[in-house]
Design an enzyme around this catalytic site. Structure first.
Site, mmCIF file in Angstrom:
data_model
loop_
_atom_site.group_PDB
_atom_site.id
_atom_site.type_symbol
_atom_site.label_atom_id
_atom_site.label_comp_id
_atom_site.label_asym_id
_atom_site.label_seq_id
_atom_site.Cartn_x
_atom_site.Cartn_y
_atom_site.Cartn_z
ATOM 1 N N GLY A 39 0.816 -1.301 -0.016
ATOM 2 C CA GLY A 39 0.038 -0.002 0.054
ATOM 3 C C GLY A 39 0.697 1.216 0.030
ATOM 4 N N GLY A 79 3.809 -3.374 -3.832
ATOM 5 C CA GLY A 79 3.823 -3.607 -5.385
ATOM 6 C C GLY A 79 3.953 -2.596 -6.104
ATOM 7 N N ARG A 80 3.105 -1.360 -5.974
ATOM 8 C CA ARG A 80 2.974 -0.228 -6.872
ATOM 9 C C ARG A 80 4.287 0.528 -6.624
ATOM 10 N NH1 ARG A 80 -1.541 2.631 -7.850
ATOM 11 N NH2 ARG A 80 -2.600 1.486 -6.200
ATOM 12 N N ARG A 87 -6.407 3.020 -15.644
ATOM 13 C CA ARG A 87 -6.388 3.591 -14.303
ATOM 14 C C ARG A 87 -7.308 4.899 -14.298
ATOM 15 N NH1 ARG A 87 -2.903 4.607 -11.337
ATOM 16 N NH2 ARG A 87 -3.743 4.067 -9.321
ATOM 17 N N TYR A 109 -10.303 4.791 -12.069
ATOM 18 C CA TYR A 109 -10.164 5.264 -10.610
ATOM 19 C C TYR A 109 -10.050 6.557 -10.566
ATOM 20 C CZ TYR A 109 -8.224 0.382 -9.713
ATOM 21 O OH TYR A 109 -7.766 -0.820 -10.084
ATOM 22 N N CYS A 162 -12.877 2.931 -28.666
ATOM 23 C CA CYS A 162 -14.287 3.656 -29.073
ATOM 24 C C CYS A 162 -15.080 3.684 -27.784
ATOM 25 C CB CYS A 162 -14.928 2.624 -29.939
ATOM 26 S SG CYS A 162 -14.168 2.591 -31.719
ATOM 27 N N GLU A 163 -14.610 4.820 -27.098
ATOM 28 C CA GLU A 163 -15.127 5.090 -25.506
ATOM 29 C C GLU A 163 -14.915 6.330 -25.346
ATOM 30 O OE1 GLU A 163 -15.985 1.698 -23.629
ATOM 31 O OE2 GLU A 163 -16.261 3.156 -21.882
ATOM 32 N N TYR A 194 0.106 -1.539 -12.119
ATOM 33 C CA TYR A 194 -1.136 -1.640 -12.582
ATOM 34 C C TYR A 194 -1.565 -1.180 -13.867
ATOM 35 C CZ TYR A 194 -1.246 -3.013 -7.634
ATOM 36 O OH TYR A 194 -0.709 -3.570 -6.176
HETATM 37 N N1 LLP Z 1 -0.689 -7.361 -0.726
HETATM 38 C C1 LLP Z 1 -1.917 -7.703 -0.970
HETATM 39 C C2 LLP Z 1 -2.657 -8.464 -0.235
HETATM 40 C C3 LLP Z 1 -2.789 -6.779 -2.122
HETATM 41 O O1 LLP Z 1 -4.086 -7.129 -2.260
HETATM 42 C C4 LLP Z 1 -2.090 -5.720 -2.675
HETATM 43 C C5 LLP Z 1 -2.575 -5.015 -3.640
HETATM 44 C C6 LLP Z 1 -0.563 -5.616 -2.370
HETATM 45 C C7 LLP Z 1 -0.044 -6.226 -1.379
HETATM 46 C C8 LLP Z 1 0.201 -4.468 -2.988
HETATM 47 O O2 LLP Z 1 -0.363 -3.171 -2.779
HETATM 48 P P1 LLP Z 1 0.363 -1.969 -3.277
HETATM 49 O O3 LLP Z 1 1.621 -1.640 -2.620
HETATM 50 O O4 LLP Z 1 0.710 -2.064 -4.932
HETATM 51 O O5 LLP Z 1 -0.387 -1.031 -3.099
HETATM 52 N N2 LLP Z 1 -5.528 -1.745 -9.379
HETATM 53 C C9 LLP Z 1 -5.185 -0.903 -8.210
HETATM 54 C C10 LLP Z 1 -4.575 -1.275 -7.029
HETATM 55 C C11 LLP Z 1 -5.028 -2.734 -6.374
HETATM 56 C C12 LLP Z 1 -4.278 -3.352 -5.246
HETATM 57 C C13 LLP Z 1 -4.575 -4.332 -5.089
HETATM 58 N N3 LLP Z 1 -3.867 -5.224 -4.142
HETATM 59 C C14 LLP Z 1 -4.441 0.507 -8.906
HETATM 60 O O6 LLP Z 1 -4.380 0.503 -10.025
HETATM 61 O O7 LLP Z 1 -4.594 1.363 -7.974
#
Ligand code: LLP
Length: 418
Positions: A236, A280-281, A317, A321, A348-349, A377
């Site tokens: 997160g 992740g992000r 995104r 979002y 086409c959107e 993402y």
């Molecule tokens: N761990 C779990 C259990 C998760 O569900 C996620 C992300 C992460 C770790 C990694 O989170 P990060 O560090 O990437 O924030 N598609 C959305 C984001 C969805 C996140 C889903 N879970 C977007 O594009 O903003």
């Protein structure tokens, strides 16, 4: 002129074509090192799990492995990619709220180290499927601290009605699930996992999460003699998209988490031995760009459109979002903006808009538009809407670029059609 991995952006566009996703590995490596250097403790074992949903491909997984990180996968597809990358499956954490029988079997067959169990029914199924194993599989239980979204509006996945994990207030069912895991001969119950949301800017959210997780682990221990060896706090950590964003520096967030965990662990008697985070992000977005070629422009009553050769198919995104991005025009980085452009894709959107009303220098047909921070993402959520092809993806470092995912061909698009 913007350089990516010491190569001029326009040269990359010329050589590889557009749309092109480019990762500057020097930047990504510096983020990876900030995580490994700072998520350390004298008293607790620490592990960093890369949440591969942000960007999952063989080259990315191999890079993660270089830094000794663990890997989060949520599907057979993500797991298969890790296997094919030669990643050590014992370092994989298999997440997901609805794993299929086949996916669990696949994970057990390839020796996935840890399965993150999401519910009581999943624990039951896992208990059956592990009956014949020769070595046990570790599990964490995904819990939901139920942090009130009204108090912390930046938190999106840990509200009371989230589909993920088991709510703290559902104590009876949590205990039942853990007991089931504990009495299964080939399952080790190792501890608790949570994830409170994504693109979180305020470290108080993580501090709050840590307090709640350790308190809950303390309660389980005191009331039920259930010991949590590990606590996984999820991901997160925010990344920088536009000037509106002020992400917490990685070193600071890591040090705060470690210190808070150490303090909270002491309060409950110090039985937790292992803490984990799952970014992740913040990793995948680091040093990443999508390069597009500007096509036609169009002036409407209120907008100056510039159309690009990709769009919501490679970056959903903004449409999904209302995510905000910035952009540059290659070769015109230093020029003064002259008007506001709306960058729209070719789908086409009407909602296929990547950036609305962005001040830019004059944009001409053929210019290369560069949108930073698209590594997370975007490719992983890409689609073939309108049968647009997935872009090429390159890693660039020290003046050298290499293709890590080739552009989809027209034949790729119909290769599964019979
Ligand atoms: N761990 C779990 C259990 C998760 O569900 C996620 C992300 C992460 C770790 C990694 O989170 P990060 O560090 O990437 O924030 N598609 C959305 C984001 C969805 C996140 C889903 N879970 C977007 O594009 O903003």
């Amino acid at each position: 002129m913007l350089e990516i991995g010491q190569v001029r952006a326009d040269e990359l566009a010329k050589k590889f074509g557009t749309p092109l996703m480019a990762f500057d590995l020097t930047v990504m490596r510096s983020i990876l090192r900030q995580y490994t250097d700072n998520f350390k403790s004298e008293t607790l074992k620490t592990d960093i799990i890369y949440a591969s949903k942000a960007f999952n491909c063989k080259a990315m997984i191999s890079l993660i492995e270089e830094y000794g990180m663990c890997l989060d996968v949520v599907s057979a597809g993500e797991l298969y990619t890790a296997q094919k990358a030669g990643y050590d499956c014992s370092k994989i954490y298999f997440h997901g709220n609805n794993k299929s029988i086949d996916e669990i079997k696949m994970a057990l067959d390839c020796g996935v180290g840890t399965i993150v169990v999401d519910s009581l029914p999943e624990a039951g199924l896992l208990s059956e499927l592990t009956a014949g194993l020769t070595s046990p599989v570790r599990t964490l239980l995904r819990v939901n601290p139920g942090i009130d979204a009204h108090t912390h509006k930046y938190i999106v996945t840990a509200h009371d009605d989230s589909k993920f994990g088991m709510l703290f207030s559902n104590e009876e069912e949590i205990v039942k699930t853990i007991r089931l895991l504990q009495k299964s001969p080939n399952i080790i119950f190792d501890g608790l996992d949570a994830h409170i949301g994504s693109q979180v800017f305020d470290k108080r959210a993580f501090i709050e999460e840590i307090r709640m997780m350790f308190e809950f682990a303390g309660l389980l221990k005191e009331k039920y003699e259930i010991t949590s060896n590990s606590i996984d706090l999820g991901g997160g950590f925010a990344t920088f998209y536009t000037d509106e964003d002020a992400p917490i520096p990685i070193d600071e967030v890591c040090q705060t988490i470690v210190q808070t965990c150490e303090e909270e662990n002491e309060k409950i008697g110090g039985f937790v031995n292992h803490i984990l985070i799952e970014p992740g992000r913040s990793i995948a977005a680091a040093g990443s760009y999508t390069l597009y070629t500007a096509g036609f422009t169009k002036k409407t009553l209120n907008k100056n459109y510039v159309f690009i050769d990709g769009g919501m198919s490679d970056n959903i995104r903004p449409a999904l979002y209302q995510a905000k991005y910035r952009a540059f025009v290659a070769g015109k980085e230093a020029q003064t903006p002259i008007k506001k452009y709306t960058i729209a894709g070719k789908c086409c959107e009407s909602g296929d808009i990547l950036i609305e009303d962005l001040s830019l220098p004059q944009v001409d047909t053929g210019d290369i538009l560069i949108i930073p921070a698209t590594g997370a993402y975007c490719y992983s959520m890409a689609s073939n809407y309108n049968k647009l092809q997935f872009p090429e993806v390159i890693f660039v470092e020290g003046g050298e670029a290499r293709v890590v995912i080739r552009r989809q061909t027209l034949d790729d698009l119909i290769s599964r059609e019979v």
